[in-house]
Design an enzyme around this catalytic site. Sequence first.
Site, PDB file in Angstrom:
ATOM      1  CG  ASP A 296     -41.222  32.264  28.598  1.00 57.41           C
ATOM      2  OD1 ASP A 296     -40.801  32.533  29.722  1.00 57.41           O
ATOM      3  OD2 ASP A 296     -41.165  31.126  28.094  1.00 57.41           O
ATOM      4  CG  ASP A 409     -41.223  28.378  34.047  1.00 54.21           C
ATOM      5  OD1 ASP A 409     -41.336  27.157  34.261  1.00 54.21           O
ATOM      6  OD2 ASP A 409     -40.557  28.853  33.108  1.00 54.21           O
ATOM      7  CD  GLU A 412     -39.398  22.782  38.817  1.00 57.92           C
ATOM      8  OE1 GLU A 412     -40.219  22.650  37.891  1.00 57.92           O
ATOM      9  OE2 GLU A 412     -38.660  23.777  38.915  1.00 57.92           O
ATOM     10  CD  GLU A 414     -34.487  25.463  36.609  1.00 59.93           C
ATOM     11  OE1 GLU A 414     -33.500  25.957  36.081  1.00 59.93           O
ATOM     12  OE2 GLU A 414     -35.565  25.289  36.014  1.00 59.93           O
ATOM     13  NE  ARG A 460     -40.157  23.811  35.513  1.00 62.09           N
ATOM     14  CZ  ARG A 460     -38.930  24.169  35.153  1.00 62.09           C
ATOM     15  NH1 ARG A 460     -38.688  24.522  33.898  1.00 62.09           N
ATOM     16  NH2 ARG A 460     -37.960  24.210  36.040  1.00 62.09           N
ATOM     17  CG  ASP A 477     -38.262  23.018  30.274  1.00 59.87           C
ATOM     18  OD1 ASP A 477     -39.385  23.535  30.106  1.00 59.87           O
ATOM     19  OD2 ASP A 477     -37.369  23.538  30.976  1.00 59.87           O
ATOM     20  CG  HIS A 536     -44.292  26.910  25.382  1.00 58.22           C
ATOM     21  ND1 HIS A 536     -44.251  28.280  25.256  1.00 58.22           N
ATOM     22  CD2 HIS A 536     -43.318  26.586  26.275  1.00 58.22           C
ATOM     23  CE1 HIS A 536     -43.297  28.765  26.040  1.00 58.22           C
ATOM     24  NE2 HIS A 536     -42.709  27.756  26.657  1.00 58.22           N
TER      25      HIS A 536
END
Length: 802
Positions: A296, A409, A412, A414, A460, A477, A536
């Site tokens: 990560d 990651d 979107e 985010e 994601r 998440d 995870h």
Amino acid sequence: MRIFPNNIKCLLLLIFFGMNSFFISAQNANRTYKSFEQKSDVINVSTNDGTYRFQAFTPEIMETSFIPSDGVFNAESYSVVLKPSKISPTVTEEANSLKIATSGITVLITKKPFQVKYFYEGEEVISEKLGYSKSDTHKKLDFNISEYEMLMGGGARALGMNRRGNKLELYNRADYGYGTKSALLNYTLPVVLSSEKYLLHFDNAPIGFLDLDSEHSNTLSYETISGRMTYQLVVGKTWEKITENFTLLTGRQPLPPRWIFGNFSSRFGYHSQKEVENTIAKFKKDSIPVDAVILDLYWFGHDIKGTMGNLEFVKDSFPEPKQMISKLADQGIKTVLVTEPFILTTSKKWDDAVKQNVLATDSVGKPFKYDFYFGNTGLVDIFSAKGKEWFWNIYKDLKSFGVAGWWGDLGEPEVHPTKLQHSVGSADEVHNVYGHYWAKMLKEGYETEFPEERPFILMRAGAAGSQRFGLIPWSGDVNRGWNGLKPQPEISLQMGLQGLAYMHSDLGGFAGDLEDDELYTRWLQYGVFQPIFRPHAQEDVASEPVFKNDKTKALAKKAIELRYKLLPYNYSLAFENHISGKPLMRPLFFEEPENYKMYAISNTYLWGDSFLVSPILRPGVTTKEVIFPSTNNWFDFYTGKKYIKGTTASVKVVEDHIPVFVRGGAFIPMARPMQTTANYDASTLDVYFYYDEQAKKSTDVLYNDDGKTPNAFEKGMFEVIKFNSEVNASEVTIKIQKEEGENPNSEIKGIDLHIENLKKEVEFVWVNGIKFTGKNYMHQGNLNIPVRFDQNETIIKIEFNN
């Protein structure tokens, strides 16, 4: 096909149409028919306010576009890759109707009042209501639906299998720490599926809404801020055929590298090279199989905030990344790196990103800067040629370190301000396809730069059709609690229906510091029978089994070892998805599409064709009610107990596994123990045939290739073992055939065939016409027959002593 019995169906139709016929037919009173024009396979129908454009891709896929009078047809689709077949529909015009007919779908247009209806094999599927309409802020398409049909789709949501009654926002967004219910998650797809066995795909990228009859007016609608008013209707005689047709339209998932079906070591996150190496050493010490480690965001920064966008190893905490990755690879461990599209103004790459003009901009063409959780940032313009090239070169450089996979990651994205501009449009116009084009960039980069390697692309967020880039989705998440586990089967089942068949969850749950050993164990046991096995979590509580207490570790190890034993089955399942689009996880209504009760069930599902899985989603469960589909009898995978088809039974729940059952007549291939898929030995496999005297005939396929070459099947670099059984009261005949491609990597030299559930005494076993007494093949009460592939076909006949 209606799910109600015929007498109820007819009564409901009479009531419905008797009360509502005027209401429905009058919906398009302001739209008037003018004329039609047929140009080969395209039929244009002119009305007073625009043009309908109909084009059949296949007899079971019909595309409809409405082009307003002040607009032009836009043929560009982010989602559809299928080229329309040269189908010239038969067009028949009568005084008050126009019929556009293929051998499957027929479109019936009533001229006055204007109405568009769709039929499949003579039965009405769906009809437009108002059809196209427009407000100050949105464009809209709406449809009539029956009172009793159930609606699914809209991407990843936690709302129950039947999502009717909800208005679903189409805006990819994370829901941190979500639990039992979440109306909006990272994958929002403009796709609707109905219990009436049809699928509607609204082929448009900008944000909007799917309204699944939220006002209880028997209306389905799609709203968007801009773009195409185009949709495809997809039908088929079975649910398997519908998913096959939709993935034919939007693209099929390439076979991933075989190692991704192993176990991942992952957390948020590993802070140093030493921590990574010590964790993997623990897996080796405990003999727990593992195939990959995921790093990560600490690989590029000491802190969560302020470092995103560095995208290079921190020298003090990861002093020798190439040597680390090489050392791990020597142990059969692949290294996967997290990456994000956000380049912080405090990152090492900010100045270069600005200089190279690769960031999304403001209204005057300057990099759009804004604050979010991780810092002040810009966003890579994944849609621009410069942005793609700059971003890809970072991956290309890291690939030289030996990195085997990528975690995309926050895609979107985010935080994606409305005023931000990309090279192809505003943030709101392309928000929902950002992850889609990010995955596309990676896939195309590999095809150009690393054509001999299958990429692993964990994302994601994505869009309809993202599966064709090899994108592997996960459910975001999720809360580390029982409320987080509960909706996970639903999310995966729904996404599989919509083409993204590798949807999976952070095993054990991600968000929060709850340490619940029973929850962890049950989540991992469920993970054995979902697409990717990847524990995870936030690091407050360890996600890796090696850091658990002895009991929990032992239970986790048992689940992981089973996952590895199932590798040949799971890889064959992946191959089936690749060539047909069938989901890996399948809802029970695949077995009984006319049984409306099946459409609400997600807590029991099919893993491929052969397994029935019923995960434990609540604590302290000692028994569970399990519905057994009426298509076959089912056998407990662990005890062999038989459950009669079409029944519901209370099944005893034990600690070391969840309830799992095998279809009568199935062939289950299993591997010998291994610590990593790098040690997978396909030369001799165990195949278990689940004898059931009521399963008169059955077939199964075992697929194998080298697990790493792209398009191995298309290149002829494969081998297939086909199994066929025929059963009657006195004997069982099993035919086993090996077929190879033109350029095979022939690994399977033989199998050991195990006959399960035999209650009858075996008198003789015939192998390719040679007769043996049954006891020659009996071992500890079981019938075991070795089969060697020095010839392409083996016929085994088992005669009972009646």
